[in-house]
Design an enzyme around this catalytic site. Structure first.
Site, PDB file in Angstrom:
ATOM      1  N   ALA A  11       5.888 -10.064  22.682  1.00  0.00           N
ATOM      2  CA  ALA A  11       7.227 -10.627  22.548  1.00  0.00           C
ATOM      3  C   ALA A  11       7.748 -10.456  21.135  1.00  0.00           C
ATOM      4  CB  ALA A  11       7.221 -12.098  22.941  1.00  0.00           C
ATOM      5  N   PHE A 113      16.609   1.859  -0.033  1.00  0.00           N
ATOM      6  CA  PHE A 113      15.200   1.736   0.328  1.00  0.00           C
ATOM      7  C   PHE A 113      14.502   3.038  -0.039  1.00  0.00           C
ATOM      8  CE2 PHE A 113      12.984  -1.367   3.300  1.00  0.00           C
ATOM      9  CZ  PHE A 113      13.571  -2.476   2.722  1.00  0.00           C
ATOM     10  N   ASP A 207      -4.234  -4.965  19.682  1.00  0.00           N
ATOM     11  CA  ASP A 207      -4.800  -5.138  21.026  1.00  0.00           C
ATOM     12  C   ASP A 207      -4.330  -4.094  22.036  1.00  0.00           C
ATOM     13  OD1 ASP A 207      -5.409  -7.368  19.593  1.00  0.00           O
ATOM     14  OD2 ASP A 207      -4.826  -8.817  21.129  1.00  0.00           O
ATOM     15  N   GLN A 226      -0.010   3.141   6.820  1.00  0.00           N
ATOM     16  CA  GLN A 226       0.796   2.995   5.616  1.00  0.00           C
ATOM     17  C   GLN A 226       0.243   1.905   4.717  1.00  0.00           C
ATOM     18  OE1 GLN A 226       5.153   1.557   5.665  1.00  0.00           O
ATOM     19  NE2 GLN A 226       5.158   3.668   4.972  1.00  0.00           N
ATOM     20  N   HIS A 228       1.304  -0.319   1.745  1.00  0.00           N
ATOM     21  CA  HIS A 228       2.538  -0.716   1.057  1.00  0.00           C
ATOM     22  C   HIS A 228       2.233  -0.933  -0.411  1.00  0.00           C
ATOM     23  CE1 HIS A 228       6.205  -2.839   0.051  1.00  0.00           C
ATOM     24  NE2 HIS A 228       6.682  -2.574   1.257  1.00  0.00           N
ATOM     25  N   LEU A 238       3.327  -9.599   1.602  1.00  0.00           N
ATOM     26  CA  LEU A 238       4.267  -8.551   1.214  1.00  0.00           C
ATOM     27  C   LEU A 238       5.339  -9.025   0.238  1.00  0.00           C
ATOM     28  CD1 LEU A 238       5.178  -5.588   1.953  1.00  0.00           C
ATOM     29  CD2 LEU A 238       6.873  -6.690   3.395  1.00  0.00           C
ATOM     30  N   THR A 240       8.811  -7.394  -0.471  1.00  0.00           N
ATOM     31  CA  THR A 240       9.574  -6.318   0.161  1.00  0.00           C
ATOM     32  C   THR A 240       9.968  -5.182  -0.781  1.00  0.00           C
ATOM     33  OG1 THR A 240      11.604  -5.763   1.322  1.00  0.00           O
ATOM     34  CG2 THR A 240      11.733  -7.620  -0.169  1.00  0.00           C
ATOM     35  N   GLU A 241      10.067  -3.992  -0.185  1.00  0.00           N
ATOM     36  CA  GLU A 241      10.591  -2.833  -0.907  1.00  0.00           C
ATOM     37  C   GLU A 241      12.027  -3.115  -1.376  1.00  0.00           C
ATOM     38  OE1 GLU A 241       9.290   1.071   0.484  1.00  0.00           O
ATOM     39  OE2 GLU A 241      11.389   1.460   0.916  1.00  0.00           O
ATOM     40  N   ARG A 272       6.695   5.458   0.386  1.00  0.00           N
ATOM     41  CA  ARG A 272       5.628   4.495   0.123  1.00  0.00           C
ATOM     42  C   ARG A 272       4.280   5.129  -0.174  1.00  0.00           C
ATOM     43  NH1 ARG A 272       7.323  -0.067   4.586  1.00  0.00           N
ATOM     44  NH2 ARG A 272       9.148  -0.751   3.408  1.00  0.00           N
ATOM     45  N   HIS A 336      -0.324  -1.857   5.748  1.00  0.00           N
ATOM     46  CA  HIS A 336       0.945  -2.471   6.121  1.00  0.00           C
ATOM     47  C   HIS A 336       1.449  -2.047   7.489  1.00  0.00           C
ATOM     48  CE1 HIS A 336       4.906  -4.145   5.641  1.00  0.00           C
ATOM     49  NE2 HIS A 336       5.493  -2.973   5.674  1.00  0.00           N
ATOM     50  N   ARG A 371       5.927   6.356   7.341  1.00  0.00           N
ATOM     51  CA  ARG A 371       7.159   5.728   7.801  1.00  0.00           C
ATOM     52  C   ARG A 371       8.031   5.355   6.616  1.00  0.00           C
ATOM     53  NH1 ARG A 371       8.925   0.069   8.400  1.00  0.00           N
ATOM     54  NH2 ARG A 371       7.078  -0.642   7.310  1.00  0.00           N
TER      55      ARG A 371
END
Ligand SMILES: Cc1cc2nc3c(=O)[nH]c(=O)nc-3n(C[C@H](O)[C@H](O)[C@H](O)COP(=O)(O)OP(=O)(O)OC[C@H]3O[C@@H](n4cnc5c(N)ncnc54)[C@H](O)[C@@H]3O)c2cc1C
Ligand code: SF4
Ligand code: SF4
Ligand code: FES
Lengths: 556, 325
Positions: A11, A113, A207, A226, A228, A238, A240-241, A272, A336, A371
């Site tokens: 979810a 970014f 999973d 990746q 980070h 983290l 953030t970038e 990254r 990450h 990514r």
């Protein structure tokens, strides 16, 4: 046994976005999730989501940046869908109620970014994922979509090459349930917790990937993880970038900026993999401080920090005891994002009939070998929607095949074996061993010898899985049992990663082999596939879709 | 040398040897620099006692999984550093959130919490979009920015005094969610939403004790959201309910006699027969040691003093409870 048309496992943003689409198509869809939907890890995404919204920008530029960022391993047919559909998806989210930061004219603001030629990351302060996950959850509630919260899926049932449904444990009672459906969609997120230092939630144990592997589907490009560049020293949380996007610097222990040595043009905003390697080199060259470099935001000033990066400030203070307004934050690279995942086509189909995947657990692949920040929330939304529609189309005409008689009995037997073993190994020791081995042997820099050692260690630990004994034998919220089930996934994924990494004798994107330091398009411009057959792993390969942009040297 | 701290943890397992009664268990935890309560729990689970159950996921104060009671206050385990907490209280007493049914150890039943959330219709019901799409400014969204930050950890409901006496009370968290939509310029159904929460167990049952705002780890300030909802509800003319009537009567009473005329107010609010029905509720409130005044307008000069009285009473009540149990 419960029956639905479609069962979505997970979810997060991808799973719920797909479920909304399935409900819109008039299907009976149910979501099964091991944590309550809004506790899913998408909630932690900070920096933002990419889309070419501005006239000066274009989806083609976004596509080029993404292909280049992927070190040309990304499938360009999928990347095209991602970038083309991005703006429309952002607008759709907004119509659902999402709020983004605005510029002076009232347009959606965008920040810079890493690896992007244009500032195209839409955001809400530094809690973009939180805002988006809550919005999609609201849409799930609005449609009254059925949810099995805190149900942990233990098996995807496939017979004669057709998915039949899943078996899940209800955490509250410890009961095993059968969920029977025409189609199963895996959207279980990433595998960051394979490593000991990770930005991921404790629940990000990959999973779905090993559930799919066990069910007979192949995993793709698992060696690409990746790291980070900016995770907190002690906890791996983290930063953030977006902090660098807003103008933050990286400095070494001497207080000097160093990115000009590694990426003369893009500096702190190179992709990254490049920035993480640069940090590691600084640290290895003796310019680090206790294994860290520093993220320096001081020059941004208190006002900007509080306005644009309030959560970053709070996290740095609460978890590292450093106020970024006054001091630089000690950071290091940390696991990450999982570029690899369940192999699917552009519509989320796996080779197994009725089994689909989306989001971080899938590998289409839009991220290839690396990514770009802001592209995975986008993937979750764009492909959540697209795959949802695809599954709907499938389920409308598909037949409900019978649920195998003995599936539940077999699953129950497995759990009972674990619960009833009187003496044995401790699960936490094994998991620590695996994580340590992965951290050491499958990290930023890899080589043959080290990878082989890692594989030997992981295999040795894997052999102990069948000897684990539990202390907790209760039924209600038996978290020790869940930890053991997750350990099973961690071990399988680790082995698949190590195999992929060992075989790939080149350096591409996040995969850096010190013994093969260059990219080798002639031999390795291909995806790694890993199968699990009769308890044994088999490695295979598959071509890359290259439509618009031919591979070129990657410089930032 | 690293400090060793004793964690006293309230345990409960309906299927366990101790049967249906909670019990206390102590664990020694060696403190690492900067260690959080969640890290300590994970350490206990790993090294000492894998039967200990608690929810966790993000470990960075954003998923809302890990709210528990720490030294008598609802807090996120992952967002609470042990050292300063221990320094302040001289002990580490841990247990499940108050005001929720305990299922096992720190795991509580969130079903009522989610049901309340659904009661406020927690999704945007958009107005017709203007031609060319919405133009929204940062200014437009400022009013709902705080309520948007909610991570649904449920800490506030665990600290809420109205919730304690009335399980059905809508609660601070769902109210904040309601305001997130009522205050959205794109919302097209705010009246229905406001109407729902203006009824019994709704926003007028808040006793303005500020506990929710105090414990919230994300600065959502639910009480402020409730104030805004009340203003909106009255502005929408939704005054045909006991809460709003009570508030209006209060204003009327102050105007008329310069002070609160409690008896008349109850009568005005509920009508004569129903006001008789209020008696047991009044008694219940007395027994819990509080009589609420749903004071509406923050026009009172010395609000802080009023809050001070509530707080003092609250402390007294907590002490009483401690002595008892
Ligand atoms: C700290 C952090 C910050 C990030 N910031 C950004 C960003 O700024 N921009 C960006 O684009 N990307 C960002 N990312 C990446 C991005 O958030 C994720 O890739 C994306 O949210 C994944 O979404 P998902 O739906 O695939 O999976 P998730 O959100 O991880 O959801 C996984 C779901 O699967 C369920 N599940 C798992 N296993 C089981 C099981 N066995 N049984 C039942 N249910 C199960 C879980 O309960 C959960 O509901 C960030 C990631 C991290 C870790
Ligand atoms: S308002 Fe604050 S305390 Fe209440 S649920 Fe939301 S975040 Fe938690
Ligand atoms: S201010 Fe109102 S909502 Fe908040 S805790 Fe007190 S009674 Fe509950
Ligand atoms: S673990 Fe997510 S809020 Fe604490």
């Amino acid at each position: 046994m419960v029956i639905h048309d479609v069962i979505v496992i997970g979810a997060g943003l991808a799973g719920m976005r797909a479920a909304v689409e399935l409900a819109e198509a008039g299907l009976d869809v149910a979501i099964v999730t091991k944590v309550h939907p809004i506790r899913s890890h998408s909630v932690a995404a900070q920096g933002g989501i990419n889309a070419a919204m501005n006239k000066a920008d274009s989806w083609k530029d976004h596509m080029y940046d993404t292909a280049k960022g992927s070190d040309f391993l990304g499938d360009q047919d999928a990347i095209e869908v991602l970038c083309k559909e991005a703006p429309e998806n952002i607008k759709e989210l907004e119509r659902m109620g999402a709020i983004f930061n605005r510029d002076d004219k009232g347009n959606i603001a965008q920040r810079a970014f890493g690896g992007a030629g244009y500032a195209r990351t839409c955001y809400l302060a530094d809690r973009t994922g939180h805002s988006m996950l809550h919005i999609i959850f609201e849409q799930v509630i609005a449609r009254g979509i059925c949810r099995y919260n805190e149900w942990h899926v233990v098996e995807v049932i496939v017979e004669d090459g057709v998915a039949r449904g899943v078996i899940a444990i209800e955490l509250l009672t410890g009961k095993l349930h059968r969920l029977h459906a025409k189609a199963v969609l895996l959207a279980t997120g990433g595998y960051g917790r394979v490593f000991s230092a990770s930005t991921n939630a404790l629940s990000s144990t990959g999973d779905g990937m090993s559930l799919a592997l066990r069910a007979g589907a192949p995993l793709m490009d698992m060696e690409f993880v990746q790291f980070h560049p900016t995770t907190l020293k002690r906890t791996g949380i983290l930063m953030t970038e977006g902090a660098r996007g807003e103008g933050g610097y990286l400095i070494n222990a001497n207080g000097d900026r160093f990115m000009h040595k590694y990426a003369p043009n893009k500096l702190e905003l190179a992709s990254r993999d490049v920035v993480s390697r640069a940090e590691q080199e600084e640290i290895d060259a003796g310019f680090g401080d206790d294994g860290c470099v520093f993220l320096d935001l001081r020059h941004l000033g208190e006002k900007k920090i509080s306005e644009k990066l309030p959560q970053i400030r709070d996290l740095a203070i609460k978890f590292e005891g450093v106020d970024p307004v006054k001091d630089p934050i000690p950071v290091k690279p940390g696991a990450h994002y999982s570029m690899g995942g369940i192999m699917t086509d552009i519509d989320g189909k796996t080779p197994i009939k009725g089994l689909f995947a989306a989001g971080e657990s899938a590998c289409l692949s839009v991220h290839g070998a690396n990514r770009l920040g802001g592209n995975s929330l986008l993937e979750a939304v764009v492909f959540g929607r697209r795959v949802g529609r695809g599954v709907a189309k499938f389920a409308k005409t598909a037949k409900l095949y019978p649920f195998p008689e003995d599936a539940l009995k077999n699953a129950a037997h497995g759990i009972a074996l674990l619960m009833n073993r009187e003496v044995g190994e401790s699960a936490s020791k094994i998991v620590d061993g695996v994580r340590k081995a992965m951290q050491k042997h499958c990290g930023i820099y890899r080589d043959k010898k080290s990878l082989e050692e890692g594989l030997a260690k992981v295999r040795q630990l894997a052999a102990k899985l069948d000897e684990i004994a539990l202390v907790d034998t209760g039924d209600i919220f038996n978290t020790e049992m869940i930890n053991v089930l997750e350990l099973g996934h961690i071990v399988e994924i680790s082995e698949a990663m190590l195999l992929g990494a060992l075989n790939r004798e080149e350096s591409r994107g996040s995969h850096s082999r010190s013994d093969f330091p260059t990219r080798d398009d002639e031999n390795w411009l291909k995806h790694t596939l890993v199968y699990l057959e009769d308890g044994k792993f088999r490695v295979d390969y598959k071509g890359v879709s290259i439509t618009r942009f031919q591979p070129e040297e990657r410089k930032y | 040398m690293r400090q060793v701290i004793k964690f006293k943890i309230k345990r409960f397992d309906p299927m366990g040897a101790e049967g249906n009664a909670p019990y206390w268990q102590a664990y020694n935890v060696k403190l690492d620099h900067g260690m959080t309560v969640l890290e300590a729990l994970l350490k206990i689970e790993k090294n000492d006692d894998p039967t200990l159950s608690f929810r966790r996921s993000c470990r960075s104060a954003i998923c809302g999984s890990c709210a528990i009671m720490i030294n008598g206050t609802s807090k996120l385990a992952c967002h609470t550093q042990i050292a300063p907490e221990f320094e302040k209280h001289g002990e580490m007493v841990i247990g499940p959130l108050d005001n929720y049914q305990v299922l096992k150890d720190m795991i509580v039943d969130f079903t009522p919490f989610w049901m309340k959330m659904e009661r406020v219709k927690p999704y945007l019901v958009p107005k017709k979009e203007p031609k060319g799409g919405w133009v929204i400014t940062n200014e437009d969204t400022k009013v709902i920015d705080a309520s948007q930050k909610c991570i649904m950890c449920g800490s506030c409901n665990g600290a809420c005094n109205s919730q304690e006496i009335d399980e059905g009370y809508i609660g601070p968290s769902a109210s904040a969610k309601a305001w997130r939509f009522v205050g959205d310029i794109r919302e097209g159904d705010k009246r229905l939403r406001l109407d729902r929460i203006s009824q019994e167990h709704g926003i007028w049952d808040c006793v303005r004790c500020v506990s929710c705002t105090e414990v919230c780890p994300k600065d959502v300030a639910p009480m402020t959201a409730i104030e805004k909802l009340r203003e909106e509800a009255l502005a929408e003319g939704l005054d045909d309910n006991p809460g709003a009537k009570h508030a209006l009567a209060l204003v009327d009473s102050v105007k008329r006699v310069g002070r609160l005329d409690e008896a008349t107010m109850t009568f005005k609010t509920l009508g004569f027969l129903r006001s008789l029905g209020m008696i047991p509720f009044g008694l219940k409130m007395q027994m819990h040691g509080k009589m609420p005044h749903p004071i509406l307008f923050p026009a009172i000069g010395k609000l802080d003093e009023v809050r001070g009285i509530y707080k003092a009473r609250e402390r007294q009540r907590k002490n009483e409870r401690k002595k008892k149990g």
